[in-house]
Structure formats: structure tokens, C-alpha cells
Design an enzyme around this catalytic site. Sequence first.
Site, PDB file in Angstrom:
ATOM      1  N   GLU B  33     -13.181   2.476  -9.612  1.00  0.00           N
ATOM      2  CA  GLU B  33     -12.277   1.375  -9.273  1.00  0.00           C
ATOM      3  C   GLU B  33     -12.000   0.607 -10.560  1.00  0.00           C
ATOM      4  O   GLU B  33     -12.917   0.226 -11.271  1.00  0.00           O
ATOM      5  CB  GLU B  33     -12.931   0.476  -8.213  1.00  0.00           C
ATOM      6  N   SER B  47      -2.641  -8.616   7.028  1.00  0.00           N
ATOM      7  CA  SER B  47      -2.705  -9.384   8.278  1.00  0.00           C
ATOM      8  C   SER B  47      -3.989  -9.142   9.064  1.00  0.00           C
ATOM      9  O   SER B  47      -4.212  -9.781  10.094  1.00  0.00           O
ATOM     10  CB  SER B  47      -1.511  -9.066   9.173  1.00  0.00           C
ATOM     11  N   HIS B  51      -4.032  -2.403  14.561  1.00  0.00           N
ATOM     12  CA  HIS B  51      -2.847  -2.250  15.406  1.00  0.00           C
ATOM     13  C   HIS B  51      -3.114  -1.289  16.555  1.00  0.00           C
ATOM     14  O   HIS B  51      -3.857  -0.310  16.407  1.00  0.00           O
ATOM     15  CB  HIS B  51      -1.677  -1.731  14.573  1.00  0.00           C
ATOM     16  N   LYS B 251       8.040  -6.255  11.019  1.00  0.00           N
ATOM     17  CA  LYS B 251       7.410  -6.715  12.252  1.00  0.00           C
ATOM     18  C   LYS B 251       7.584  -8.218  12.419  1.00  0.00           C
ATOM     19  O   LYS B 251       7.242  -8.767  13.444  1.00  0.00           O
ATOM     20  CB  LYS B 251       5.919  -6.378  12.238  1.00  0.00           C
ATOM     21  N   SER B 349       1.162  -0.641   5.908  1.00  0.00           N
ATOM     22  CA  SER B 349       0.745  -0.886   7.285  1.00  0.00           C
ATOM     23  C   SER B 349       1.190   0.282   8.146  1.00  0.00           C
ATOM     24  O   SER B 349       2.294   0.806   7.945  1.00  0.00           O
ATOM     25  CB  SER B 349       1.383  -2.181   7.791  1.00  0.00           C
TER      26      SER B 349
HETATM   27  C1  FAD Z   1       1.292  -7.951   3.538  1.00  0.00           C
HETATM   28  C2  FAD Z   1       0.539  -6.807   4.132  1.00  0.00           C
HETATM   29  C3  FAD Z   1       0.144  -6.852   5.474  1.00  0.00           C
HETATM   30  C4  FAD Z   1      -0.521  -5.795   6.054  1.00  0.00           C
HETATM   31  N1  FAD Z   1      -0.988  -5.907   7.335  1.00  0.00           N
HETATM   32  C5  FAD Z   1      -1.697  -4.878   7.887  1.00  0.00           C
HETATM   33  C6  FAD Z   1      -2.263  -4.994   9.194  1.00  0.00           C
HETATM   34  O1  FAD Z   1      -2.206  -6.027   9.833  1.00  0.00           O
HETATM   35  N2  FAD Z   1      -2.888  -3.927   9.728  1.00  0.00           N
HETATM   36  C7  FAD Z   1      -3.003  -2.760   9.045  1.00  0.00           C
HETATM   37  O2  FAD Z   1      -3.554  -1.825   9.594  1.00  0.00           O
HETATM   38  N3  FAD Z   1      -2.535  -2.636   7.786  1.00  0.00           N
HETATM   39  C8  FAD Z   1      -1.897  -3.679   7.195  1.00  0.00           C
HETATM   40  N4  FAD Z   1      -1.431  -3.582   5.907  1.00  0.00           N
HETATM   41  C9  FAD Z   1      -1.644  -2.348   5.193  1.00  0.00           C
HETATM   42  C10 FAD Z   1      -3.036  -2.224   4.597  1.00  0.00           C
HETATM   43  O3  FAD Z   1      -3.441  -3.431   4.004  1.00  0.00           O
HETATM   44  C11 FAD Z   1      -3.019  -1.128   3.562  1.00  0.00           C
HETATM   45  O4  FAD Z   1      -2.460   0.002   4.134  1.00  0.00           O
HETATM   46  C12 FAD Z   1      -4.401  -0.757   3.073  1.00  0.00           C
HETATM   47  O5  FAD Z   1      -5.108  -1.885   2.649  1.00  0.00           O
HETATM   48  C13 FAD Z   1      -4.252   0.241   1.950  1.00  0.00           C
HETATM   49  O6  FAD Z   1      -5.508   0.535   1.426  1.00  0.00           O
HETATM   50  P1  FAD Z   1      -5.639   1.399   0.122  1.00  0.00           P
HETATM   51  O7  FAD Z   1      -7.075   1.666  -0.033  1.00  0.00           O
HETATM   52  O8  FAD Z   1      -4.717   2.551   0.208  1.00  0.00           O
HETATM   53  O9  FAD Z   1      -5.030   0.508  -1.035  1.00  0.00           O
HETATM   54  P2  FAD Z   1      -5.638  -0.696  -1.887  1.00  0.00           P
HETATM   55  O10 FAD Z   1      -6.424  -1.596  -1.050  1.00  0.00           O
HETATM   56  O11 FAD Z   1      -4.507  -1.282  -2.622  1.00  0.00           O
HETATM   57  O12 FAD Z   1      -6.639   0.014  -2.857  1.00  0.00           O
HETATM   58  C14 FAD Z   1      -6.242   0.779  -3.955  1.00  0.00           C
HETATM   59  C15 FAD Z   1      -7.272   0.600  -5.040  1.00  0.00           C
HETATM   60  O13 FAD Z   1      -7.024   1.499  -6.087  1.00  0.00           O
HETATM   61  C16 FAD Z   1      -7.349   0.884  -7.299  1.00  0.00           C
HETATM   62  N5  FAD Z   1      -6.677   1.583  -8.405  1.00  0.00           N
HETATM   63  C17 FAD Z   1      -5.340   1.678  -8.607  1.00  0.00           C
HETATM   64  N6  FAD Z   1      -5.102   2.326  -9.746  1.00  0.00           N
HETATM   65  C18 FAD Z   1      -6.291   2.702 -10.280  1.00  0.00           C
HETATM   66  C19 FAD Z   1      -6.676   3.385 -11.432  1.00  0.00           C
HETATM   67  N7  FAD Z   1      -5.796   3.844 -12.306  1.00  0.00           N
HETATM   68  N8  FAD Z   1      -8.000   3.576 -11.660  1.00  0.00           N
HETATM   69  C20 FAD Z   1      -8.930   3.107 -10.795  1.00  0.00           C
HETATM   70  N9  FAD Z   1      -8.600   2.438  -9.678  1.00  0.00           N
HETATM   71  C21 FAD Z   1      -7.293   2.225  -9.407  1.00  0.00           C
HETATM   72  C22 FAD Z   1      -6.841  -0.501  -7.095  1.00  0.00           C
HETATM   73  O14 FAD Z   1      -7.411  -1.417  -8.007  1.00  0.00           O
HETATM   74  C23 FAD Z   1      -7.227  -0.764  -5.670  1.00  0.00           C
HETATM   75  O15 FAD Z   1      -8.485  -1.374  -5.542  1.00  0.00           O
HETATM   76  C24 FAD Z   1      -0.783  -4.648   5.306  1.00  0.00           C
HETATM   77  C25 FAD Z   1      -0.420  -4.617   3.956  1.00  0.00           C
HETATM   78  C26 FAD Z   1       0.196  -5.704   3.357  1.00  0.00           C
HETATM   79  C27 FAD Z   1       0.489  -5.688   1.908  1.00  0.00           C
END
Ligand code: FAD
Lengths: 425, 492
Positions: B33, B47, B51, B251, B349
Site C-alpha cells: 500500500e 456512504s 446496498h 443515486k 459503488s
Molecule cells: C462518494 C462515494 C460513495 C460511495 N458509496 C458507497 C456505498 O454506499 N456503498 C458501496 O458499496 N460502495 C460505495 N462506494 C464505492 C466504494 O467506496 C468503493 O467501491 C470501494 O471503496 C473501492 O475499494 P478499492 O479497494 O477498490 O479502492 P480504494 O479504497 O481506493 O483502495 C485502493 C488502494 O490502492 C492504493 N494504491 C493505488 N495506487 C497504488 C500504488 N501504485 N502502489 C501501492 N498502492 C496503491 C491506494 O492508496 C488505495 O489505498 C462509494 C464511493 C464513493 C467515492
Amino acid sequence: MTFKDRYDMVVIGSGPGGLAAAISAKKNGAQDVLVIERDVEPGGILLQCIHNGFGVEVFKQDLPGPAYAQRFINEAYQVGVDFLLDTMVLEITRDHRITATSKRYGFLNIQAKAVVLAMGCRERTRAQVRLPGARPAGVFTAGTAQRWVNVEGYMPGKNFVILGSGDIGMIMARRLTFEGAKVERVLEVMPYLSGLTRNYVQCLMDYDIQLQLMHTVKNIIGKKRVEAIEAVAVDEKWNYIPGTEEIIPCDTLLLSVGLIPENELSRQAGVLIDPVTAGPFVDDGFQTNIPGIFSAGNVVHVYDLVDWVTEAGLIAGKSAARLIQAGPQKTEKVIPVKAGENVRYVVPHTLNPDHLIEGEIRVQMRVRQPIEAPVWVEVRSGERLLHRKPEPYARPGEMVTIFLKPALLDEVKAANGLSVAIAKR
Amino acid sequence: MKTYDIIIIGGGVVGCMTARALSRYNLKVLMIEQESDIGMGASSANSAIIHSGHDPMPGTLKAEMNRLANPMWDQLISELGIPFKRSGAYIVAIGEEEFGCLAALSERARQNSVKTEVINANEMRKKEPLINPAVSGALFTPSAGMVDPFSACVAPLENAIQNGVKVMTDTEFISFITNGRRIVGVHTNRGDFTCRWVVNAAGIYSDEIMHTAGVRPDFKINPRRGEYYILDKTEIEMNNILFPVPSKVSKGILVLGSTHGNVLVGPNTQQTPDKEDKSVTGDGLNEIWQGAQKLIPSLNQRAIIAVFAGLRATGNALCTSSKVDYHHDFVIEVAKEVEGLVNLAGIESPGLTAAPAIAERVVELLKDAGELLTKKQDWNPIRLARPRFNYMTRKEQEELVARDAHYGRIVCRCEMVTEGEIVAEIHAPLPAKTYDAIKRRTWLGTGRCLGSFDMPRVVEILSSELGISVSEVSKKGTGSEFLFRPTKEVDA
Ligand SMILES: Cc1cc2nc3c(=O)[nH]c(=O)nc-3n(C[C@H](O)[C@H](O)[C@H](O)COP(=O)(O)OP(=O)(O)OC[C@H]3O[C@@H](n4cnc5c(N)ncnc54)[C@H](O)[C@@H]3O)c2cc1C
Ligand SMILES: Cc1cc2nc3c(=O)[nH]c(=O)nc-3n(C[C@H](O)[C@H](O)[C@H](O)COP(=O)(O)OP(=O)(O)OC[C@H]3O[C@@H](n4cnc5c(N)ncnc54)[C@H](O)[C@@H]3O)c2cc1C
């Protein structure tokens, strides 16, 4: 040290308000009085206010904050007040049961005959003034910076912009300058100063720190730490004026944008809160709507002089002591006191005219709009003018006090309500 | 050079759930990370809704993952100790015209196999007394819930650590190490690591990471920012999740009582080219406020205690089913152009909800690719939640303080976080090393005073527990330190 689980009176908070209440209750006959304080030392916010300017009213002497507090701390110990330090009150009930927790003393349940709320106030934050921009490190309230510099001995930045012309912000501008930091600017959204004029002169003017009225922060820039802020001029309705934007490089933004009385405990106990002051509705003895629960100091409304906080604490302690000894008094008539023309709020909210027999009653208020000309402060019963007092000017940053004299007893007794107003002479 | 079987890039909820799913098998797994802590991306700024799955376009991976994942949460929370409430959610119609839209929403839900129920205006008023009096009815989705989103990252990852997964923070993926078509490792700012598989769970950067291997050159993430307000629980009490009737693009602005009591309103939707732009804007916040007042007209700005923004990783991937015309689907695949890469990309989301199902899908993909996954004999599914003073009864608090005096000292006065909790997080399997790391784990500093009271105290605790000087303590990693030098040096 062991603590009892029953006290005549328990005071929550050991700032000047709480200390004065505890001392005065003791002196007025309360048997045992306990002060509970979450910090490791008594004294409240004064401990971090190492500048002078305290005590001019009470001691006719200009003292630094910790010295002012120490006089009351010494007196409290002398008259036999108990202290429970490093202990946080979690809850107060309407029947005066107190739950507290402490690393030193564990979990505590205490029953009191009377309670004095003296929790002080906290600072407004960037969210409460809806400050846009990024959220890096380096955005602090002025009070947090004050604690770091004055208590912990560390500098939270090198180049500062201060938003808000509150007293803490101006005092910190000078303090940081003493410590070798550069204060680039103080911005104030209102067309006038929100703190005391004396602080403007002694803290900003004397150190060539620029104050810009009708200016605010439009953007905070920086990923990890603040790199700059974007300042902008505003009109009377706080709309940004296009073309006036200016990027000011800095690593820290301090906020001095107001104080809010800390009344979460009060609300839990059922104490009613005035939405204007954000403090409890109180009578002239600082009793709240809940019998036996009193309040003193900045928890009631934000004072601009600690000396007034002390005076309020003395009154609250005395009325609590009276209640403890004599039980609840039946009052024949309660007179509401209302904010009239150009007054934002007035404290107390109600008064018992019989208290005029014992002496004058202090009424304190804040003006709504500044008047830079001689004014009258007037007290009326209906249309009838009962009392008035001249003042050279009226400013929102400076509280106005008027005393109701015992001679007014009959007229106040006959009134259905009093109102106070501030108008041009 | 250190060798692993699998390296996961990205410690968001998707990476963390995947790490836990893989920890069940005899595999050497490393998560890298780039930030100082996990969960600093989308996973901690959203949020927080689990869901029901009524909303995604039927036939998409979004719909499928949502449907599969929703029921998985009950077991997850009991094994991992994640705060969660299956409260159900209401899509609230204001005025007669919107009431007419509910039928179409309920039909889409049916196609997604999601149970819903139309309730009338009076029932809605009873469920939520603060609702706009012009309410005309609502669609109730009983299987929706709310979760503590950060806990949804830290809990599975700690469990993965207990079961042998290694985690490196402050470790940034730079490029792949390849051998012909095969990916055999990664270059990072902290050295090279070899492996047989890389799981790309890098959220908003997942497109750039696959591009470095020449994969899906047309796939692009166009971030969309969503801003939020938090309202003080002592000013407004609400336990429901309320959505407006959705528009074509989003939404809409919702209002919900979070698992920790404060009320959340937001998000809006703003395109932003900058993947680091998590700023809040005056216009955005006005938009949210208006949207929220449509549902709860009595909202008072005095209640605002915090604002924040999150970035949605909106991709442009076509739905894998050719029958569905949809351009923003999840990418959950073994990359075709190279060997040894799993892409979990475009996870916007309902990605938080879907994460446990995505994680299981990764296991299936690996098996399909010929990995012989054997289960660990001693895999332990249980991760115990640590005590949270604020959510205990008085009696439980009293017992906790009697057991360990550190829990008697309150450090955060609004959210009632104790010294004991902070110290425990600093020494947890996934140690909290910064102020924000403690904040995300305990909700410290998220209340009315936004940390102005606790900050100096927490800096001191971090300094003494980590054995570093106070000027080395940071908000969110190197470059975000709070203090830079002592005031006048004093002789001892
Ligand atoms: C405004 C908003 C509202 C939402 N509401 C909902 C909801 O109510 N319900 C729901 O189910 N979903 C919701 N979502 C969606 C949900 O938050 C995301 O789908 C989910 O958190 C994605 O997780 P992730 O692990 O893919 O991404 P992230 O949490 O973004 O994690 C990616 C990680 O990769 C790391 N990374 C990136 N590049 C590198 C690199 N080169 N080297 C090492 N590490 C790296 C980053 O630092 C980060 O920690 C919402 C999203 C947003 C933005
Ligand atoms: C950062 C800051 C700087 C200030 N600087 C100045 C200044 O320079 N000059 C000036 O005149 N005024 C200043 N003020 C205003 C100051 O609050 C008052 O002047 C004065 O200290 C108020 O006295 P008090 O007794 O009402 O409250 P405080 O002095 O604030 O005392 C309240 C006490 O209650 C304790 N407490 C609160 N809740 C609990 C609980 N639940 N359990 C146990 N204890 C509790 C607190 O720890 C605190 O010690 C400042 C205020 C702040 C917030």
C-alpha cells in the site's frame, strides 16, 4: 486520596467559573464541595493563556492567565474544596447523579445536592464555518496552537495565516511572532473586528501584522501539509468578489472563528439551551430550568473577560449554597428579560425581583450591529424606561453590562417583563 | 529478493477482503500500500451503505457482485467484529410524480432478485418523523444496511495478518518485473519482490497500473468526486437510510444515520481530472445541502461538524454480457494480454458492498487459471473487535476501567475515545502509526471539535508509544507532521 459518593455540591470544570463557584459555595455555607476536572491540573483554559490582561476588574492588577488562576486555586484549597483531577464527567442526571471516569480513580458515581456546570467552551472548527479546500495537516484552531506553543512547547508551523479576528487568534499572532514565526495575514469576514480593540492594537498593530476585514479563505491548498491558502474579498452578504483572489503561501492556517459553549452534558440532564447563546437559560442566580443545576462561566455564554466569568461563578456558587441549605425557594414572580432593539442576547433570561433586596443584579448583553458613536443602554418595562446608562460606543466584540439597582425593586416587581436595548444617543 | 505467491497492490476494502480470502489457502501473500496506512482511498470516504442491489443495471457484474455479497455480510461481521446494522433503506418519493417512479425501481429490483416493498406516505412518516411532509410514499429495501467502512478494511486485513499475510505500507508499486509475457514480480520504492500473481486492487490508479503492463490500453478511470457533510448526533437523531428517487446520473443526495450515530448527508457528483483532488467546494456543499433538505427540510446548518470528499473510480469497461449495453462495469478478470495479473478495477459503488464477493471471485479465477489451492489446516476465521468505550453500557465501561485503568482516561471528548483504545490501536496487528490512522479506527477527532481537543494529547501518546519525537508524529505520513521544532530551547 479517597472520595465520598455524596457531596453537597459538585462543580464540573475547574476554570475560573468553576473555581469561583466552588469557593463561593464553601464561603456561603455549603459543607462539602467537589470540583471535577478532566485535565491533570486545575485552572481551565487560563493555564494556556500565558499572556497578561487578566484580573484588572477583580484584582485591579494585570496578571498572566496562570497567575490569575493560581490565586483561586490556592483559595479553593484553603477553604477546603476537594478536587478530582484527570477525571472526565460522562453524565449528569436531572436528579444530580454524576458518572465520571478516570485513569487514576476508576469509574465513579456521585450524588450531589446541587451541581454547577462550568465546562467552559470550545472553538468553532473549519467545518462549522464551511471552509472549502483540501484537508492536509496544518489547519488548526488557534486554541490548539496555543496549547502546543504555551503548554507543550512546540511550534506547529513557520508561516501562518489566521482566519478570524477573535481574541485568541490575535493573541496567537503576537505569540507566534515572538517565537520567530511569520504571520502573513489575519483575515476577517465581517466588516469589523470580532475581538477586543486592545488586542488589535497590542497584538497586530504593534507587530505590523496586516488585518484584512471583509476577507475570507476561498481555498486551502496542499496535499500532506498546507502549502498555501487562497484569500478573497467578500461583499456584505459574504459573496466572493471575483478578481480579488490572492494566493498566500503558508504552512499553517489558524482558525479563530468563535467559541461555542460546551453543553452536551447539560442537554443530557434536560437543561434547556438558548439557541442564541448556545448556553442554558438561566435566572439571575445562574440556576437552569432544572432545579439544583446551576451554570457558570463560558458554558452560559461567551464572556470576553475572565473577570466577568469569576463574578458569574461567585453568584452561581452563592445561589447553589442557598439552595443546599434552605431548599428550593418559592418565588412569587419571575420576570423575563428580553433582548430588545439591537441586542443579540441578554443574560440572565429571567430574574427574581426579591433578589434586588440583597443587592444589585448584573445584566449582560451583546450588541447586534456595531455603533461607533455614543449610545444609551436602556432597560424598559413595556414602554416605560426604568434605567439607562451611557456608553461611548457599542461593538459586537465587547460585552455590555448594566446593573439593576435595589431602588428599582417595586418597579421591577410590577413589571410583566423587562427588555434591554442599545441605541444611538 | 523476497518471493511471494501473490502480491496484492492496494489496501482498500477490495484488497483487504481479497487478502483475507487468500489467507485461507497455503499461499505466501504480500499486500503493498503506497500510503502510510490502508483504507485511505475510496474505502474510507463513501456512504458506508451495504446496498441491497436494487439499483445496478441487471446483467452487469455490479448487479451480480452486489447480489452475491449482500448476504455474506452477516457472517463477516460476526467473524470479524465489524460494526454493521441491517437497517433496510428507503427510496423516498416526494410529490405524486416521484411516486410514479417507484414502480419502475421496484421492477428493476425484481430483475436483480432484490426484495422490495412499496409503503405509503403515512408509514414513511412513522418510520422517519423528520421526513418532508410532502412525502408520497417510498420503496423499502429490507436487505440494505450500514457498516463502519474503515472497519470493513482493517478487520479482514488483521484477520489475514493473523493467518500469515504480510502487509507493507508506504510501499508504492512502480512497475512490473516481467519474463516474456509473464509477470514475475513488482518494483516498488522499497525494493523488488517476486511473485507468481499480482492482484491489481489499486482503486483509482488501477488503470495506470495495468497500462504499465500494456493491458487494456483503452480502459480509463475518470474520477468523480463526492462531497459529504457530517451532522452532530446530539443535534439530530436519525437511524434510517434515506435515498431520493434517483436521477439518470446518480443515486442522488442521501441522508443516513451512521453506525457511530452521526448523520451523513451527500454525496454530489463532480468530474475531476485530478486523482488526488479530495477537496470540498462551496458550490458542492450548497448542492448537497439543498438535496438533503428535499428529504429532511428541518436540517440545521448549526449541526454540521465535518465535511469530506471521496473519489469514485468510475471506469469505462463494457459489460461482459453482450446483451447489456453498459459502459461503467466492474473489471474482475485475469488479464488476457499478460500472464499472472488479476485486475479488480473500476470498482466504484457498490464496491464496498461487493468487496467480499469480489474476493471470492478472485479465488475462483485463480483456480480456473490452474492454481492448486489447498486450504490451511489451522486457518482462523475469527478476529476479535477491540473494546470501544463509547458503545458500551455504563456497566461494561465500569468493568473495562476496573480491568485496565488506561480505559478510564478519555482523550477525545466528543466521541469518548479512551487512552486504552488508542494504545491498543498503536500496538494492533496492523499498527496505527499516524493521527488519521487512529482516527479511522476509533472515530476519535470526528466529533464536534474536530480534534482540536484531542490532537495535542494523541500526538503525545503516539510519540511515547512509538518511541519517536513529537515532531516526527504526522497526520497521514511523512510530510504531514504537526510540529516542527520546540519553542525556545531550555537548559535542563
Ligand atoms: C462518494 C462515494 C460513495 C460511495 N458509496 C458507497 C456505498 O454506499 N456503498 C458501496 O458499496 N460502495 C460505495 N462506494 C464505492 C466504494 O467506496 C468503493 O467501491 C470501494 O471503496 C473501492 O475499494 P478499492 O479497494 O477498490 O479502492 P480504494 O479504497 O481506493 O483502495 C485502493 C488502494 O490502492 C492504493 N494504491 C493505488 N495506487 C497504488 C500504488 N501504485 N502502489 C501501492 N498502492 C496503491 C491506494 O492508496 C488505495 O489505498 C462509494 C464511493 C464513493 C467515492
Ligand atoms: C483556546 C481558548 C483560549 C482562550 N483565551 C482567552 C484569553 O486569552 N483571554 C480571555 O479572557 N479568555 C480567553 N478564553 C475564554 C476562556 O474560556 C474564558 O475566559 C475562561 O477561561 C472561561 O472560564 P470557564 O471557567 O467558563 O471555562 P474554562 O476555563 O474553559 O474551564 C472549563 C473547565 O471544565 C473542564 N471540563 C469541561 N468538560 C468537562 C467534563 N465533562 N468533565 C470534567 N471537566 C470538564 C475543562 O477541562 C476546563 O478545565 C479562551 C478560550 C479558549 C477556548
